[in-house]
Design a protein around this motif. Structure first.
Motif, PDB file in Angstrom:
ATOM      1  N   GLN A  12       0.822  -1.216   0.000  1.00 21.22           N
ATOM      2  CA  GLN A  12       0.000   0.000   0.000  1.00 21.22           C
ATOM      3  C   GLN A  12       0.853   1.262   0.000  1.00 21.22           C
ATOM      4  N   ASN A  13       2.054   1.145   0.563  1.00 20.13           N
ATOM      5  CA  ASN A  13       2.988   2.283   0.579  1.00 20.13           C
ATOM      6  C   ASN A  13       3.910   2.307  -0.642  1.00 20.13           C
ATOM      7  N   HIS A  14       3.589   1.451  -1.621  1.00 18.39           N
ATOM      8  CA  HIS A  14       4.348   1.367  -2.885  1.00 18.39           C
ATOM      9  C   HIS A  14       5.793   0.882  -2.697  1.00 18.39           C
ATOM     10  N   ASN A  15       6.070   0.220  -1.578  1.00 19.59           N
ATOM     11  CA  ASN A  15       7.391  -0.394  -1.377  1.00 19.59           C
ATOM     12  C   ASN A  15       7.330  -1.836  -1.897  1.00 19.59           C
ATOM     13  N   TYR A  16       7.300  -1.978  -3.214  1.00 18.39           N
ATOM     14  CA  TYR A  16       7.002  -3.265  -3.826  1.00 18.39           C
ATOM     15  C   TYR A  16       8.088  -4.315  -3.573  1.00 18.39           C
ATOM     16  N   GLU A  17       9.336  -3.887  -3.565  1.00 15.16           N
ATOM     17  CA  GLU A  17      10.425  -4.860  -3.337  1.00 15.16           C
ATOM     18  C   GLU A  17      10.350  -5.456  -1.931  1.00 15.16           C
ATOM     19  N   GLU A  18      10.093  -4.584  -0.978  1.00 12.44           N
ATOM     20  CA  GLU A  18       9.977  -5.040   0.419  1.00 12.44           C
ATOM     21  C   GLU A  18       8.761  -5.962   0.570  1.00 12.44           C
ATOM     22  N   ALA A  19       7.641  -5.608  -0.095  1.00 17.67           N
ATOM     23  CA  ALA A  19       6.428  -6.441  -0.058  1.00 17.67           C
ATOM     24  C   ALA A  19       6.720  -7.822  -0.649  1.00 17.67           C
ATOM     25  N   ALA A  20       7.413  -7.842  -1.780  1.00 19.95           N
ATOM     26  CA  ALA A  20       7.747  -9.111  -2.448  1.00 19.95           C
ATOM     27  C   ALA A  20       8.584  -9.997  -1.528  1.00 19.95           C
ATOM     28  N   LYS A  21       9.543  -9.380  -0.830  1.00 24.80           N
ATOM     29  CA  LYS A  21      10.415 -10.116   0.090  1.00 24.80           C
ATOM     30  C   LYS A  21       9.583 -10.759   1.215  1.00 24.80           C
ATOM     31  N   LEU A  22       8.676  -9.976   1.776  1.00 28.27           N
ATOM     32  CA  LEU A  22       7.841 -10.475   2.884  1.00 28.27           C
ATOM     33  C   LEU A  22       6.891 -11.581   2.418  1.00 28.27           C
ATOM     34  N   PHE A  23       6.285 -11.397   1.245  1.00 22.76           N
ATOM     35  CA  PHE A  23       5.367 -12.427   0.720  1.00 22.76           C
ATOM     36  C   PHE A  23       6.132 -13.723   0.410  1.00 22.76           C
ATOM     37  N   THR A  24       7.342 -13.574  -0.127  1.00 17.77           N
ATOM     38  CA  THR A  24       8.167 -14.755  -0.427  1.00 17.77           C
ATOM     39  C   THR A  24       8.471 -15.520   0.860  1.00 17.77           C
ATOM     40  N   GLU A  25       8.829 -14.789   1.911  1.00 20.24           N
ATOM     41  CA  GLU A  25       9.128 -15.435   3.199  1.00 20.24           C
ATOM     42  C   GLU A  25       7.877 -16.124   3.752  1.00 20.24           C
ATOM     43  N   ALA A  26       6.725 -15.472   3.625  1.00 16.67           N
ATOM     44  CA  ALA A  26       5.470 -16.054   4.115  1.00 16.67           C
ATOM     45  C   ALA A  26       5.146 -17.352   3.369  1.00 16.67           C
ATOM     46  N   ILE A  27       5.372 -17.349   2.054  1.00 19.98           N
ATOM     47  CA  ILE A  27       5.126 -18.553   1.238  1.00 19.98           C
ATOM     48  C   ILE A  27       6.106 -19.669   1.622  1.00 19.98           C
TER      49      ILE A  27
END
Length: 219
Positions: A12-27
């Protein structure tokens, strides 16, 4: 806060790289949990990476064939690619699997709209409007669909509601002008077309309609 929630915040804050990292870890931590794939799919959709987004949504559906938000995500990807018939199918699956939110009904209605099936669009846009009475875009599109279906009095009510939500809505004024013409109230129509042009000076439809009404009144 868990990684999925953090990832959504970063997205939501447009920090897409950080979001991708967190989603990858969650998966990685929960590979059998569809929500991580759905969130990653949404992120990829935001980034216009439609091909990979589809793969993530399909993976979520493999894990849970009743994952309504995965079908909704797939529908959005197809809608963005203007594949309206295929998008429609996915939005239908989302609703059939229990998703009853304004956005999914709105998007389904819009797929019918783009295919010029305005009668089929109407019940879905009505449902979206009921679920999101304060959403300007949803209310406006519902009003427009009513107009396309010839429901002039209902159109007037909805467009007035749009103006309550946003006074400076040029398209709502334009449509109220068209409604006034149907009701043979030329002066009222002229007021709305004038107002639309005050708000948006390059509103071509309002300019054209205003010119025609002025000409008719002067004859």
């Amino acid at each position: 806060m868990d990684k999925l929630k953090q990832g959504i915040e970063e997205m939501q804050n447009h920090n897409y790289e950080e979001a991708a990292k967190l989603f990858t870890e969650a998966i990685d931590e929960n590979p059998k949990e569809p929500v991580g794939y759905i969130n990653f799919g949404n992120l990829l959709t935001h980034m216009n990476d439609y091909e990979r987004a589809v793969r993530f949504f399909n993976r979520a559906i493999e894990l849970d064939e009743k994952a309504a938000t995965a079908y909704y995500g797939l529908g959005n990807v197809l809608y963005e690619q203007e594949k309206y018939t295929k998008a429609q199918e996915q939005f239908m699956f989302a609703i059939q699997n229990g998703l009853d939110e304004a956005d999914v009904h709105f998007m389904l209605g819009m797929t019918f709209n783009h295919q010029e099936y305005v009668k089929l669009a109407l019940p879905y846009l009505l449902r979206a409007a009921e679920l999101a009475p304060e959403d300007i875009d949803i209310q406006f599109q519902y009003g427009l669909c009513l107009a396309q279906n010839g429901q002039i009095n209902e159109t007037e009510k909805v467009m007035k509601h749009v103006l309550q939500l946003e006074e400076q809505h040029s398209d709502a004024h334009y449509n109220l002008g068209v409604v006034a013409l149907h009701q043979e109230e030329a002066k009222k129509a002229l007021d709305h077309f004038t107002k639309a042009l005050e708000i948006q000076p390059d509103h071509m439809l309002a300019a054209h309609a205003k010119g025609q009404v002025e000409q008719a009144l002067n004859e």
